[in-house]
Design an enzyme around this catalytic site. Structure first.
Site, PDB file in Angstrom:
ATOM      1  N   ASN A 101      -2.638  13.100  -3.420  1.00 15.23           N
ATOM      2  CA  ASN A 101      -4.159  13.970  -4.442  1.00 15.23           C
ATOM      3  C   ASN A 101      -4.391  15.410  -3.841  1.00 15.23           C
ATOM      4  O   ASN A 101      -3.862  15.671  -4.635  1.00 15.23           O
ATOM      5  CB  ASN A 101      -4.787  12.704  -4.184  1.00 15.23           C
ATOM      6  CG  ASN A 101      -4.712  11.290  -5.391  1.00 15.23           C
ATOM      7  OD1 ASN A 101      -4.007  11.501  -6.023  1.00 15.23           O
ATOM      8  ND2 ASN A 101      -5.361  10.611  -5.132  1.00 15.23           N
ATOM      9  N   ASP A 136       0.630  -1.284   0.357  1.00 16.79           N
ATOM     10  CA  ASP A 136      -0.211   0.123   0.355  1.00 16.79           C
ATOM     11  C   ASP A 136       0.631   1.130  -0.197  1.00 16.79           C
ATOM     12  O   ASP A 136       2.089   1.315   1.052  1.00 16.79           O
ATOM     13  CB  ASP A 136      -0.688   0.295   1.045  1.00 16.79           C
ATOM     14  CG  ASP A 136      -1.516   1.502   1.125  1.00 16.79           C
ATOM     15  OD1 ASP A 136      -3.569   0.947   0.593  1.00 16.79           O
ATOM     16  OD2 ASP A 136      -1.485   2.700   1.581  1.00 16.79           O
ATOM     17  N   GLU A 194      -4.904   2.442  -4.591  1.00 17.48           N
ATOM     18  CA  GLU A 194      -3.024   2.687  -4.148  1.00 17.48           C
ATOM     19  C   GLU A 194      -2.380   1.223  -3.516  1.00 17.48           C
ATOM     20  O   GLU A 194      -1.147   1.140  -2.661  1.00 17.48           O
ATOM     21  CB  GLU A 194      -2.873   3.804  -3.057  1.00 17.48           C
ATOM     22  CG  GLU A 194      -3.729   3.261  -1.796  1.00 17.48           C
ATOM     23  CD  GLU A 194      -5.041   3.598  -1.720  1.00 17.48           C
ATOM     24  OE1 GLU A 194      -5.353   4.746  -0.403  1.00 17.48           O
ATOM     25  OE2 GLU A 194      -5.573   3.775  -2.095  1.00 17.48           O
TER      26      GLU A 194
END
Length: 430
Positions: free
Chosen positions: A281, A273, A315
């Site tokens: 973001n 991860d 992700e």
């Protein structure tokens, strides 16, 4: 511009063998009755089945190409059938052949480069209107001035550019060249199996036309296989859309599920991860987030020890090691974690992208305020005797991943390790 890695040999996986097989079969003087009957009906069958497939999936470009190749096949096949039955060509054979030599590369190049940009019906109406307008004009001229049109088509318009090797009218070769350039540029700008297939299909048509009246099966075989190449390219791209993640290029969730069903008794599964992905973001925008995912995927793709990387979702990524133990896989997981950590991601706009890999390496060595560091956390689990399926192993790897997050991230944690053990392992790795 696409990267060099985007031009993959598997773009030619279906088209090139079909084209080579077609060229070999077409050169055979005799075909047995079964194959001769097959190639006589195959173009019509491909038009019906492939056309229906294209309509269902909204592939207007491929449908229009199938129609164009089939129309060329139909017109020339009528001439060759007459030649076989009567031992001589029809009176209009030369005019029909010259028009096909002219219009086939014209429409093939036009429709091949004409991408779908509107509603299905509107796009098909526009393509049909162009075909009817140009085709109707040529038909009217052929009926009204057959001899004059034939003489103009057969005329050598550029003597300096004429060669004895030219088996078609001179006007056909510039159209084949323009179509080839358009399709080649299209593939270079957007590497896709379909775009590679279009280019190979044009090569097949260029070989087919001069041999239509020379080799007895060239027309049927090449027309069939060019149409089959187009249908196979649609199927190939549909498979990639369903089974391969478009952003990262890694196999997707469906491929992972299929692979999990075929694992043996001994295997290791790791869940990776991206740390603080939401922060990337929110701070830098989704474009930088996409670059982060691409970076991580590029490192995970190089995992050693017989491992295979998959995009699990968001992700998260999954690494599968069939036939391996936890001790065998752990060094490779640590290596890929360090590879991600030590690869600074440069923040720059598209106008400032490096021109080549060497310039990119030089910029990464001088990492400063314009770069961000990306790290991943990895949870890994080995299948145990009481676990009945791979889903249970994935759940164990997920629990280990949560332990890695609690341990401070940027570390590898195996199933059953507590927070203190995870910190100790991370320190040893550092």
């Amino acid at each position: 511009m696409p990267r060099l890695a985007d031009y993959r040999p598997d773009h030619l996986l279906t088209a090139l063998p079909l084209l080579v097989a077609g060229l070999l079969i077409a050169r055979m003087g005799q075909l047995n009755e079964f194959f001769q009957s097959l190639f006589n009906v195959l173009p019509t069958l491909l038009l019906l089945l492939g056309g229906a497939f294209c309509v269902v999936y909204g592939r207007q470009r491929e449908l229009s190409l199938l129609v164009v190749v089939y129309l060329g096949y139909f017109l020339l096949d009528t001439q060759t059938d007459y030649f076989r039955e009567h031992g001589q060509v029809r009176a209009d054979a030369a005019l029909v052949f010259h028009l096909c030599s002219l219009l086939l590369p014209l429409f093939y190049g036009l429709y091949g480069a004409w991408r779908e940009r509107s509603h299905l019906v509107q796009d098909m109406v526009a393509r049909a209107a162009v075909l009817l307008a140009v085709g109707g004009t040529c038909l009217a001229l052929a009926r009204r001035f057959p001899q004059g049109l034939q003489a103009w088509l057969a005329e050598v318009h550029w003597p300096l550019w004429h060669g004895q090797w030219m088996s078609l009218i001179q006007l056909a070769y510039p159209l084949f060249l323009i179509a080839g350039v358009l399709l080649a540029v299209q593939y270079l700008r957007q590497p896709r199996p379909l775009h590679a297939t279009l280019l190979l299909g044009l090569v097949g048509l260029l070989w087919m036309l001069p041999n239509t009246f020379i080799l007895p099966h060239a027309l049927q075989v090449i027309s069939s296989l060019v149409m089959l190449m187009l249908v196979a390219a649609v199927v190939h791209e549909a498979y990639q859309m369903a089974y391969r993640d478009e952003l990262t290029g890694l196999p997707g969730r469906r491929v992972l599920n299929d692979r999990l069903q075929r694992l043996g008794r001994n295997y290791v599964i790791a869940m990776a991860d991206v740390d603080h992905f939401k922060k990337f973001n929110d701070t830098h925008g989704h474009d930088v987030g996409d670059e982060v995912l691409k970076l991580v995927a590029s490192r995970l793709r190089r995992i050693g020890g017989g491992g295979k990387a998959y995009r699990y979702g968001g992700e998260e990524f999954t690494l599968v090691f069939p036939g391996k133990s936890l001790d065998e896989c752990r060094p490779h997981l640590e290596a890929v974690r360090e590879a991600v950590e030590h690869y600074p991601l440069q923040l720059r706009d598209r106008q400032q992208r490096p021109k080549n890999d060497k310039e990119g390496r030089q910029r990464r060595k001088a990492s400063g305020a314009g770069s961000v560091s990306v790290t991943i956390s990895i949870g890994v689990a080995e299948r145990e005797a009481h676990q009945r399926n791979a889903e249970e192993v994935i759940r164990s790897a997920d629990k280990a991943l949560y332990a890695a997050k609690r341990a401070g991230r940027n570390c590898v944690v195996a199933q059953g390790e507590n927070r203190r053990g995870a910190v100790r392992v991370k320190a040893e790795a550092d």
